[in-house]
Scaffold this active site. Structure first.
Site, PDB file in Angstrom:
ATOM      1  N   SER A 251       0.816  -1.139   0.068  1.00 31.66           N
ATOM      2  CA  SER A 251       0.056   0.037  -0.191  1.00 31.66           C
ATOM      3  C   SER A 251       0.816   1.198   0.187  1.00 31.66           C
ATOM      4  O   SER A 251       2.006   1.167   0.218  1.00 31.66           O
ATOM      5  CB  SER A 251      -0.997   0.054   1.355  1.00 31.66           C
ATOM      6  OG  SER A 251      -0.254   0.189   2.420  1.00 31.66           O
ATOM      7  N   LYS A 252       0.056   2.233  -0.311  1.00 34.80           N
ATOM      8  CA  LYS A 252       0.954   3.582  -0.538  1.00 34.80           C
ATOM      9  C   LYS A 252       1.829   3.886   0.653  1.00 34.80           C
ATOM     10  O   LYS A 252       2.887   4.680   0.445  1.00 34.80           O
ATOM     11  CB  LYS A 252      -0.143   4.874  -0.826  1.00 34.80           C
ATOM     12  CG  LYS A 252      -0.191   4.764  -2.337  1.00 34.80           C
ATOM     13  CD  LYS A 252      -1.434   5.897  -2.413  1.00 34.80           C
ATOM     14  CE  LYS A 252      -2.800   5.274  -2.580  1.00 34.80           C
ATOM     15  NZ  LYS A 252      -3.938   6.346  -2.926  1.00 34.80           N
ATOM     16  N   ARG A 253       1.444   3.577   1.819  1.00 37.65           N
ATOM     17  CA  ARG A 253       1.940   4.102   3.070  1.00 37.65           C
ATOM     18  C   ARG A 253       3.301   3.551   3.153  1.00 37.65           C
ATOM     19  O   ARG A 253       4.181   4.015   3.757  1.00 37.65           O
ATOM     20  CB  ARG A 253       1.265   3.789   4.434  1.00 37.65           C
ATOM     21  CG  ARG A 253       0.324   5.204   4.674  1.00 37.65           C
ATOM     22  CD  ARG A 253      -0.688   4.991   5.642  1.00 37.65           C
ATOM     23  NE  ARG A 253      -1.772   3.810   5.092  1.00 37.65           N
ATOM     24  CZ  ARG A 253      -1.896   2.646   5.687  1.00 37.65           C
ATOM     25  NH1 ARG A 253      -1.115   2.299   6.767  1.00 37.65           N
ATOM     26  NH2 ARG A 253      -2.821   1.947   5.073  1.00 37.65           N
TER      27      ARG A 253
END
Ligand code: GLU
Length: 465
Positions: A251-253
């Site tokens: 995920s982006k994080r």
């Protein structure tokens, strides 16, 4: 005829690296069998559409060489390839389902739907629509004539097993008791994903639906829709979702997720694709490095393992380094100068520097960090030279006297000089390195000095003095 597809929704900045993975598998299977790879844009969710996303997705796919045989850009016999341009088709087919009783009209308000679901939750039932409108179809038609908003729902049978064979996961079975009467057409006249995906995969003659595992729970609904039309099913393969090294969903994080980020960092498309090929799949001969042609030769969907493969940027960096190391000087020169287009790097210096940097370069974006001093005088130094100015003057004079400006001769001269001045080599060359490059770590110094040239080396020494 093998026909595969990806069906990206233009709801993100770019194509997600996980979708690039799915795209590569689809593209490869088509290529392996002389089939066709289709890119269809699924833009029916108007609320989530992002301006420019479609263009970016298509250009990134092209940049990775995953060019479609049919798409909004190149056209094809089964277009349009953008769902928002196929609304009439969905309308026509939803009418067929309404007419044969597989679907029904529903005018329930949002508030009613919420109340129904809440009550079901309280009674420990699976929250879903209670088919209230199914028995009031005639009345509903009147309401609609009077302008009431409505949707079309799939009439899911009460208690039936839906079974399908997933190429990667084997038999998947789910009872319809777990399925909601899915909305097929929304009140805005757009189809939902579920209706549009089935109609388009059928009309576009898709033979294999290869997509991420997150869609596996939707597949039984799709199968009910195929059955309602009396259509033959495509083959299904749900590929595993990529994971971070800590096993959480990519995920982006935690990880850069947009595919073009990898290009911007100087990863080579061929290395990224090679790395993606190894997600959940292994080469029958255990090889790690292989190109797209070889992958197409040996790839089978059956060999994909369904458990979440780890996408580790560090491992990808290693692989990218392997690809860079194997490049011809002229190819690497081209890639680097293209990567730093706006810097207009001197092509001579660039070419000469490549043998010095190739082994240590993992990504193209590291090139200027390593070799930037060959093009520009240092603007800062990792060491101070107080107390060494007299010595540096002598070094400059020594270099001035050298006639043949070759790495070996420069090296010999400097060694002799350090010996005569009684300075340990380590200390002496560190000083000279920082004077010329600003840095304590550089490619081999003698070769770098040869590239810099006599005048420039002496000028840089004088500059420090
Ligand atoms: N539009 C869906 C997506 O964005 C496509 C899923 C599928 O391949 O059926 O991933």
């Amino acid at each position: 005829m093998i026909r595969t597809r990806i069906a990206p929704s233009p709801t993100g900045t770019d194509i997600h690296i996980g979708n690039l993975y799915t795209a590569y598998l689809n593209w490869t299977l088509a290529k392996k069998h002389g089939g066709k790879f289709i890119v269809r844009i699924e833009d029916t969710d108007r609320t989530r559409r992002i301006e420019g996303s479609e263009e970016k997705i298509l250009s990134t796919l092209n940049a990775f060489g995953l060019t479609p045989d049919e798409s909004v850009e190149v056209g094809g016999k089964f277009g349009p390839y953008r769902q928002s341009e196929r609304l009439d088709i969905y309308k026509k087919y939803s009418k067929i389902l309404l007419d044969n009783g597989s679907a029904y009209l529903c005018t329930c308000s949002r508030t009613r739907l919420e109340t129904v679901r809440e009550d079901m939750k309280v009674n420990k039932q699976i929250p879903k629509y209670d088919k209230y409108c199914l028995s009031r179809q005639e009345a509903i038609k009147k309401e609609i004539e009077n302008g009431k908003e409505h949707v079309v729902r799939l009439n899911v049978p009460e208690d039936e097993d839906v079974i399908f064979q997933d190429i990667i996961r084997g038999e998947v079975k789910i009872n319809t008791g777990n399925l909601d009467d899915q909305v097929l057409m929304k009140s805005d006249g757009y189809p939902t994903y579920h209706l549009a995906v089935v109609i388009d995969d059928y009309l576009m003659k898709i033979s294999h639906v290869i997509r991420a595992e997150e869609w596996i729970s939707s597949t039984p609904k799709h199968i009910l829709i195929y059955k309602a039309f009396g259509w033959e099913l495509p083959k299904f393969a749900h590929v595993p979702i990529l994971r971070n090294p800590d096993k959480s969903k990519l995920s982006k994080r935690k990880n850069p997720v947009w595919a073009s980020w990898y290009l911007e960092q100087g990863f080579l498309p061929s290395a990224v694709l090679n790395y993606l090929a190894l997600m959940g799949w292994s080469h029958p001969e255990g090889k790690e490095i292989f190109d797209a042609d070889e992958f197409a030769e040996v790839f089978t969907l059956e060999r994909i393992q369904p458990v979440g493969p780890v996408f580790d940027v560090k491992k990808l960096e290693w692989m990218n380094g392997q690809y860079i190391m194997k490049l011809e000087i002229s190819n690497l020169k081209f890639l680097i100068s293209n990567f730093y287009k706006d810097k207009n790097l001197d092509p001579n210096i660039l070419e000469k520097s490549i043998p010095l940097v190739r082994e240590r370069l993992k990504k193209l974006n590291e090139y200027l960090d390593i070799a930037g001093f060959l093009f520009e005088k240092p603007s800062s130094y990792e060491k101070d030279f107080s107390g060494e100015k007299e010595l540096l003057k002598k070094v400059a004079d020594k270099l001035e006297s050298l006639e043949s400006w070759k790495a070996d001769e420069i090296g010999n001269l400097m060694q002799d000089f350090a010996t005569s001045e009684n300075i340990p080599f380590g200390k002496f060359f560190m000083m000279l390195r920082v004077v010329l490059s600003g840095k304590k770590i550089t490619p081999p110094l003698n070769d770098s000095m040869e590239i810099l040239g006599k005048e420039e080396c002496i000028a840089r020494i004088k500059n420090v003095i």
